[in-house]
Design a protein around this motif. Sequence first.
Motif, PDB file in Angstrom:
ATOM      1  N   GLN A  91       0.802  -1.210   0.000  1.00 45.31           N
ATOM      2  CA  GLN A  91       0.000   0.000   0.000  1.00 45.31           C
ATOM      3  C   GLN A  91       0.847   1.277   0.000  1.00 45.31           C
ATOM      4  O   GLN A  91       1.819   1.387   0.727  1.00 45.31           O
ATOM      5  CB  GLN A  91      -0.918  -0.002   1.226  1.00 45.31           C
ATOM      6  N   HIS A  92       0.456   2.211  -0.865  1.00 43.18           N
ATOM      7  CA  HIS A  92       1.069   3.535  -0.900  1.00 43.18           C
ATOM      8  C   HIS A  92      -0.036   4.576  -0.886  1.00 43.18           C
ATOM      9  O   HIS A  92      -1.214   4.253  -0.995  1.00 43.18           O
ATOM     10  CB  HIS A  92       1.904   3.702  -2.174  1.00 43.18           C
ATOM     11  N   GLY A  93       0.376   5.817  -0.766  1.00 46.88           N
ATOM     12  CA  GLY A  93      -0.582   6.914  -0.874  1.00 46.88           C
ATOM     13  C   GLY A  93      -0.220   7.783  -2.059  1.00 46.88           C
ATOM     14  O   GLY A  93       0.952   7.929  -2.402  1.00 46.88           O
ATOM     15  N   ILE A 126       3.423  12.988  -3.624  1.00 49.63           N
ATOM     16  CA  ILE A 126       4.148  12.366  -2.526  1.00 49.63           C
ATOM     17  C   ILE A 126       3.347  11.205  -1.966  1.00 49.63           C
ATOM     18  O   ILE A 126       2.131  11.144  -2.108  1.00 49.63           O
ATOM     19  CB  ILE A 126       4.511  13.374  -1.403  1.00 49.63           C
ATOM     20  N   CYS A 127       4.068  10.279  -1.376  1.00 42.75           N
ATOM     21  CA  CYS A 127       3.410   9.131  -0.752  1.00 42.75           C
ATOM     22  C   CYS A 127       3.055   9.516   0.680  1.00 42.75           C
ATOM     23  O   CYS A 127       3.916   9.953   1.431  1.00 42.75           O
ATOM     24  CB  CYS A 127       4.344   7.931  -0.771  1.00 42.75           C
ATOM     25  N   ASN A 128       1.811   9.369   1.030  1.00 41.19           N
ATOM     26  CA  ASN A 128       1.410   9.740   2.388  1.00 41.19           C
ATOM     27  C   ASN A 128       0.945   8.524   3.197  1.00 41.19           C
ATOM     28  O   ASN A 128       0.178   8.625   4.137  1.00 41.19           O
ATOM     29  CB  ASN A 128       0.334  10.832   2.367  1.00 41.19           C
ATOM     30  N   GLU A 129       1.433   7.366   2.783  1.00 40.82           N
ATOM     31  CA  GLU A 129       1.130   6.131   3.509  1.00 40.82           C
ATOM     32  C   GLU A 129       2.490   5.508   3.832  1.00 40.82           C
ATOM     33  O   GLU A 129       3.283   5.261   2.922  1.00 40.82           O
ATOM     34  CB  GLU A 129       0.329   5.218   2.589  1.00 40.82           C
ATOM     35  N   TYR A 130       2.775   5.263   5.114  1.00 43.62           N
ATOM     36  CA  TYR A 130       4.107   4.762   5.443  1.00 43.62           C
ATOM     37  C   TYR A 130       4.360   3.424   4.733  1.00 43.62           C
ATOM     38  O   TYR A 130       3.571   2.487   4.845  1.00 43.62           O
ATOM     39  CB  TYR A 130       4.298   4.592   6.955  1.00 43.62           C
ATOM     40  N   CYS A 131       5.489   3.348   4.001  1.00 47.13           N
ATOM     41  CA  CYS A 131       5.708   2.160   3.173  1.00 47.13           C
ATOM     42  C   CYS A 131       7.138   1.639   3.291  1.00 47.13           C
ATOM     43  O   CYS A 131       7.624   0.940   2.411  1.00 47.13           O
ATOM     44  CB  CYS A 131       5.348   2.466   1.720  1.00 47.13           C
ATOM     45  N   GLY A 132       7.821   1.991   4.353  1.00 49.98           N
ATOM     46  CA  GLY A 132       9.148   1.417   4.549  1.00 49.98           C
ATOM     47  C   GLY A 132      10.252   2.448   4.504  1.00 49.98           C
ATOM     48  O   GLY A 132      10.015   3.649   4.510  1.00 49.98           O
ATOM     49  N   GLY A 134      12.235   3.763   2.403  1.00 43.88           N
ATOM     50  CA  GLY A 134      12.351   4.834   1.411  1.00 43.88           C
ATOM     51  C   GLY A 134      11.117   5.714   1.305  1.00 43.88           C
ATOM     52  O   GLY A 134      11.012   6.533   0.396  1.00 43.88           O
ATOM     53  N   HIS A 135      10.209   5.544   2.239  1.00 36.77           N
ATOM     54  CA  HIS A 135       8.921   6.270   2.188  1.00 36.77           C
ATOM     55  C   HIS A 135       9.091   7.770   1.961  1.00 36.77           C
ATOM     56  O   HIS A 135       8.437   8.359   1.099  1.00 36.77           O
ATOM     57  CB  HIS A 135       8.146   6.004   3.481  1.00 36.77           C
ATOM     58  N   HIS A 136       9.994   8.378   2.740  1.00 38.48           N
ATOM     59  CA  HIS A 136      10.144   9.835   2.672  1.00 38.48           C
ATOM     60  C   HIS A 136      10.773  10.291   1.356  1.00 38.48           C
ATOM     61  O   HIS A 136      10.788  11.461   1.041  1.00 38.48           O
ATOM     62  CB  HIS A 136      10.961  10.338   3.864  1.00 38.48           C
ATOM     63  N   LEU A 137      11.317   9.359   0.586  1.00 40.28           N
ATOM     64  CA  LEU A 137      11.943   9.699  -0.700  1.00 40.28           C
ATOM     65  C   LEU A 137      10.982   9.479  -1.867  1.00 40.28           C
ATOM     66  O   LEU A 137      11.315   9.727  -3.016  1.00 40.28           O
ATOM     67  CB  LEU A 137      13.184   8.835  -0.930  1.00 40.28           C
ATOM     68  N   MET A 138       9.812   8.979  -1.552  1.00 37.80           N
ATOM     69  CA  MET A 138       8.902   8.555  -2.616  1.00 37.80           C
ATOM     70  C   MET A 138       8.138   9.753  -3.174  1.00 37.80           C
ATOM     71  O   MET A 138       7.125  10.181  -2.636  1.00 37.80           O
ATOM     72  CB  MET A 138       7.948   7.485  -2.060  1.00 37.80           C
ATOM     73  N   ILE A 139       8.692  10.277  -4.254  1.00 33.28           N
ATOM     74  CA  ILE A 139       8.156  11.504  -4.844  1.00 33.28           C
ATOM     75  C   ILE A 139       8.003  11.309  -6.349  1.00 33.28           C
ATOM     76  O   ILE A 139       8.857  10.709  -6.998  1.00 33.28           O
ATOM     77  CB  ILE A 139       9.096  12.699  -4.560  1.00 33.28           C
TER      78      ILE A 139
END
Length: 157
Positions: A91-93, A126-132, A134-139
Amino acid sequence: MSFMMPYWHVTGSQNLSNETYKTTPERFMAKTQKMVEEYTVRNEGPRNYPVVRPPAGGDVYMVARPWDFWPIIELEEEMSYPFHLSSMDWQHGFSLQPANINIQIVPKYEHVFTLTPNSSGEFSVICNEYCGIGHHLMIGKIQVVNNSSEISVGHSF
Ligand code: CUA
């Protein structure tokens, strides 16, 4: 600090009538690949990602995966596009800023909504669902161009 506050017209997002269809990562990736092959206009960024410009009103596919959104999408202002989203794994956001459109991306489902950008510029997804890790880099990136201003510039890039 000032920034543009665009109003993007969205129908079919989850607080409206969200459409979801069963899919698989393979099937969704195949459709995305086909769009990339047909409509890539250039490559961009540190990872040399394709910038894909589907025809006005055409289907747009965006893949969420660890840890980015692929590919870069270029749209025309004031045109409406069926926008398809799916995840390759978990799951991602999908959070489109600063328009503040938020959609949860659930694996094995294809999410479809109609997107009508009505301001041009560069927009971040941006991804607003915690996904591991690299979450904060997911752009990801969506660019919106205005055809009339392109014409008035008077030269091509
Ligand atoms: Cu993907 Cu957080």
